[in-house]
Structure formats: C-alpha cells, structure tokens
Design a protein around this motif. Structure first.
Motif, PDB file in Angstrom:
ATOM      1  N   MET A 120      40.502  33.178  39.749  1.00 29.05           N
ATOM      2  CA  MET A 120      40.646  33.530  40.673  1.00 29.05           C
ATOM      3  C   MET A 120      41.565  34.861  40.913  1.00 29.05           C
ATOM      4  SD  MET A 120      44.222  32.640  42.641  1.00 29.05           S
ATOM      5  CE  MET A 120      45.636  34.162  42.337  1.00 29.05           C
ATOM      6  N   LEU A 121      41.377  36.089  40.049  1.00 27.19           N
ATOM      7  CA  LEU A 121      42.292  37.436  40.383  1.00 27.19           C
ATOM      8  C   LEU A 121      40.878  38.000  40.403  1.00 27.19           C
ATOM      9  CD1 LEU A 121      44.397  37.187  37.294  1.00 27.19           C
ATOM     10  CD2 LEU A 121      45.632  37.867  39.468  1.00 27.19           C
ATOM     11  N   HIS A 122      39.889  37.657  39.432  1.00 29.32           N
ATOM     12  CA  HIS A 122      37.941  38.661  39.611  1.00 29.32           C
ATOM     13  C   HIS A 122      37.907  38.072  41.388  1.00 29.32           C
ATOM     14  CE1 HIS A 122      34.083  38.795  40.257  1.00 29.32           C
ATOM     15  NE2 HIS A 122      33.830  39.879  39.109  1.00 29.32           N
ATOM     16  N   ASP A 123      38.184  36.853  41.833  1.00 33.41           N
ATOM     17  CA  ASP A 123      37.643  36.612  43.322  1.00 33.41           C
ATOM     18  C   ASP A 123      38.487  37.191  44.217  1.00 33.41           C
ATOM     19  OD1 ASP A 123      35.403  35.128  41.695  1.00 33.41           O
ATOM     20  OD2 ASP A 123      36.870  33.315  42.274  1.00 33.41           O
ATOM     21  N   MET A 124      39.615  37.727  44.039  1.00 40.58           N
ATOM     22  CA  MET A 124      40.996  37.979  44.525  1.00 40.58           C
ATOM     23  C   MET A 124      40.427  39.775  45.097  1.00 40.58           C
ATOM     24  SD  MET A 124      44.593  36.493  43.275  1.00 40.58           S
ATOM     25  CE  MET A 124      45.462  37.533  45.292  1.00 40.58           C
ATOM     26  N   THR A 125      40.430  40.073  44.246  1.00 36.94           N
ATOM     27  CA  THR A 125      40.515  41.424  43.951  1.00 36.94           C
ATOM     28  C   THR A 125      39.934  42.347  45.372  1.00 36.94           C
ATOM     29  OG1 THR A 125      40.444  41.952  41.497  1.00 36.94           O
ATOM     30  CG2 THR A 125      39.747  43.294  42.379  1.00 36.94           C
ATOM     31  N   PRO A 126      38.332  41.762  45.937  1.00 33.70           N
ATOM     32  CA  PRO A 126      38.175  42.422  46.603  1.00 33.70           C
ATOM     33  C   PRO A 126      39.258  42.340  48.283  1.00 33.70           C
ATOM     34  CG  PRO A 126      36.213  41.577  45.790  1.00 33.70           C
ATOM     35  CD  PRO A 126      37.804  40.663  45.187  1.00 33.70           C
ATOM     36  N   GLN A 127      39.747  41.137  48.272  1.00 35.60           N
ATOM     37  CA  GLN A 127      41.044  41.228  49.163  1.00 35.60           C
ATOM     38  C   GLN A 127      41.698  41.821  49.312  1.00 35.60           C
ATOM     39  OE1 GLN A 127      39.369  39.594  52.362  1.00 35.60           O
ATOM     40  NE2 GLN A 127      41.338  40.367  53.329  1.00 35.60           N
ATOM     41  N   LEU A 128      41.945  41.905  48.008  1.00 35.64           N
ATOM     42  CA  LEU A 128      43.474  42.735  47.365  1.00 35.64           C
ATOM     43  C   LEU A 128      43.130  44.440  47.939  1.00 35.64           C
ATOM     44  CD1 LEU A 128      45.965  43.008  46.363  1.00 35.64           C
ATOM     45  CD2 LEU A 128      45.365  43.409  43.959  1.00 35.64           C
ATOM     46  N   ALA A 129      42.062  44.508  47.831  1.00 33.84           N
ATOM     47  CA  ALA A 129      41.702  45.706  47.723  1.00 33.84           C
ATOM     48  C   ALA A 129      41.073  46.539  49.491  1.00 33.84           C
ATOM     49  CB  ALA A 129      40.176  46.249  47.632  1.00 33.84           C
ATOM     50  N   GLU A 130      41.221  45.743  50.145  1.00 40.66           N
ATOM     51  CA  GLU A 130      41.188  45.512  51.385  1.00 40.66           C
ATOM     52  C   GLU A 130      42.458  45.925  52.109  1.00 40.66           C
ATOM     53  OE1 GLU A 130      38.897  43.198  55.055  1.00 40.66           O
ATOM     54  OE2 GLU A 130      37.852  43.163  53.884  1.00 40.66           O
ATOM     55  N   ASP A 131      43.032  44.752  52.024  1.00 42.02           N
ATOM     56  CA  ASP A 131      44.440  44.352  52.431  1.00 42.02           C
ATOM     57  C   ASP A 131      45.540  45.021  51.747  1.00 42.02           C
ATOM     58  OD1 ASP A 131      43.478  42.317  53.624  1.00 42.02           O
ATOM     59  OD2 ASP A 131      44.512  40.486  52.464  1.00 42.02           O
ATOM     60  N   ARG A 132      45.256  45.739  50.507  1.00 44.82           N
ATOM     61  CA  ARG A 132      46.517  46.869  50.358  1.00 44.82           C
ATOM     62  C   ARG A 132      46.348  47.784  49.439  1.00 44.82           C
ATOM     63  NH1 ARG A 132      51.027  43.708  48.185  1.00 44.82           N
ATOM     64  NH2 ARG A 132      52.181  45.977  48.090  1.00 44.82           N
ATOM     65  N   PRO A 133      46.007  49.256  50.838  1.00 40.56           N
ATOM     66  CA  PRO A 133      45.316  50.233  50.325  1.00 40.56           C
ATOM     67  C   PRO A 133      46.863  50.817  48.932  1.00 40.56           C
ATOM     68  CG  PRO A 133      46.164  50.180  52.088  1.00 40.56           C
ATOM     69  CD  PRO A 133      46.468  48.911  52.508  1.00 40.56           C
ATOM     70  N   ASP A 134      47.737  50.293  49.253  1.00 38.07           N
ATOM     71  CA  ASP A 134      49.183  51.432  48.299  1.00 38.07           C
ATOM     72  C   ASP A 134      48.384  50.503  46.801  1.00 38.07           C
ATOM     73  OD1 ASP A 134      49.744  48.126  49.298  1.00 38.07           O
ATOM     74  OD2 ASP A 134      51.283  48.289  47.455  1.00 38.07           O
ATOM     75  N   VAL A 135      47.700  49.938  46.276  1.00 39.40           N
ATOM     76  CA  VAL A 135      47.927  49.580  45.326  1.00 39.40           C
ATOM     77  C   VAL A 135      46.287  50.539  44.674  1.00 39.40           C
ATOM     78  CG1 VAL A 135      46.568  47.554  43.554  1.00 39.40           C
ATOM     79  CG2 VAL A 135      48.355  46.480  45.468  1.00 39.40           C
ATOM     80  N   LEU A 136      46.204  51.426  43.818  1.00 39.06           N
ATOM     81  CA  LEU A 136      45.716  51.876  43.137  1.00 39.06           C
ATOM     82  C   LEU A 136      44.972  51.128  42.070  1.00 39.06           C
ATOM     83  CD1 LEU A 136      47.043  55.164  42.933  1.00 39.06           C
ATOM     84  CD2 LEU A 136      45.522  54.282  44.544  1.00 39.06           C
ATOM     85  N   GLY A 137      44.885  49.814  41.773  1.00 37.82           N
ATOM     86  CA  GLY A 137      44.398  49.412  40.397  1.00 37.82           C
ATOM     87  C   GLY A 137      45.736  48.621  39.550  1.00 37.82           C
TER      88      GLY A 137
END
Length: 196
Positions: A120-137
């Motif tokens: 799930m974490l692998h699958d949701m990573t692209p959405q996280l990157a799009e939704d949360r520009p504050d997250v660097l990694g």
C-alpha cells in the motif's frame, strides 16, 4: 539498505550533539558502506539517530571497529535509557531521505499486515508526492516481520508539514494510512535535524 536506530531519553543533550559531530568528523571516513544518518533531539529531550548502511555486514563491521567502541563509550553516558533497533527490511518513499529537510518526523508503531502495508505504501507514493509537496521523501524501517516499524519522514519545514497535514488533499491518504495501523502510532518531531 540496512538501518539502525538508536533512541532514548537524554541526560546530556550537549554530549549527544558533540559526539555526533565527532563521529562525523573522525569516524565517518572509515565507515565502509555508510550511506548517511539523521539525528536530533525532541522537545521532551528524546535523542534519536537513524544510521543507514549499504548492508547489514557493513553495519556490523562498523560496530566492531575499536574506534567505534571507544566513541560509543563516550556517547553512552548522554542517555538515561537506550533502545537499539536493527532493520534489514527498508522501504524508501519518494527516493528516501533528504538532507535538505528542515523538519523530520519519526513515526513508530505497528501495522496489522506488514506485507499489505508495504504494498500500500508503495502504491500510494505517487499520490503522496502529488498531494504533499512539503514531503521531500521518507524511509520505512521494519523492525522484523511482526509489523513494527520506524518511519522517518523528511519535510521542507515544520510549517509546511503542518499546513500539509491540515489540507483536504491529505485526508484520504491519512485515512488509508491509519486503516493499516494496529494501534495509534507515536511521533518524534526533530525540529533541528542533523545529517551526516
């Protein structure tokens, strides 16, 4: 990648910081396979260090160096109590950690199903990157195979992270994340992170 975490209540935060600087200057050059580290002190005086190595063998070789033992003998008194965790299973989110982060949040807990959570974490990573520009990694270090984990998330700044947490775009991601948890996770906020 292999991750070792060290954490505990500090009795001497200055020693903790000074020994971290000393390790970086004096011991880091001889640490084979060393990839980097993230450390800091929380507002309540908890010291946290995550050290990344290319392999478990590299981490073991570093621990067995005489100079590492001598350095630790001087670091250990900084702690009132200490917990070590060795993590051979590690997942990187959005490319892993970032030394550019102004704020780091450490999340610890247990998921209901480790294999499903990793997918799930692998699958949701692209959405996280799009939704949360504050997250660097981020880095997800699994303590074993029972679902226990330490997750280290890297943010541009604390203000950006708090704004992101409150955004509507984060609501669905947050719901999915909380659904995989076996219990409420704990958080360690490193407002002045140090990287090596």
């Amino acid at each position: 990648m292999f991750v070792q975490t060290i954490q505990g209540r500090l009795r001497d935060p200055e020693r903790f910081r000074a020994q971290g600087e000393r390790w970086n200057a004096e011991l880091r050059p001889g640490a084979t396979g060393f990839l980097g580290s993230t450390s800091g002190v929380t507002a309540d005086g908890t010291g946290f260090v995550a050290v990344r190595f290319a392999s478990e063998a590299d981490a073991r070789a570093n621990s067995e160096r005489a100079e590492q033992g001598a350095w630790w003998a001087e670091m250990e008194p900084a702690f009132a109590d200490i917990t070590f965790r060795d993590c051979a299973d590690v997942d990187e989110l959005m490319g892993g950690g970032s030394d550019e982060a102004g704020f780091v949040q450490v999340i610890q807990g247990r998921v209901k199903d480790q294999a499903s959570a990793r997918q799930m974490l692998h699958d949701m990573t692209p959405q996280l990157a799009e939704d949360r520009p504050d997250v660097l990694g981020g880095v997800m270090a699994w303590h074993g195979d029972d679902g226990a984990f330490t997750q280290i998330m890297y943010f541009r700044s604390e203000a950006a992270a708090r704004a992101g947490e409150a955004s509507e775009a984060d609501e669905e991601t947050d719901r999915q994340y909380r659904d995989i948890m076996a219990a409420e996770p704990t958080f360690l906020d490193l407002t002045d992170p140090v990287y090596a």
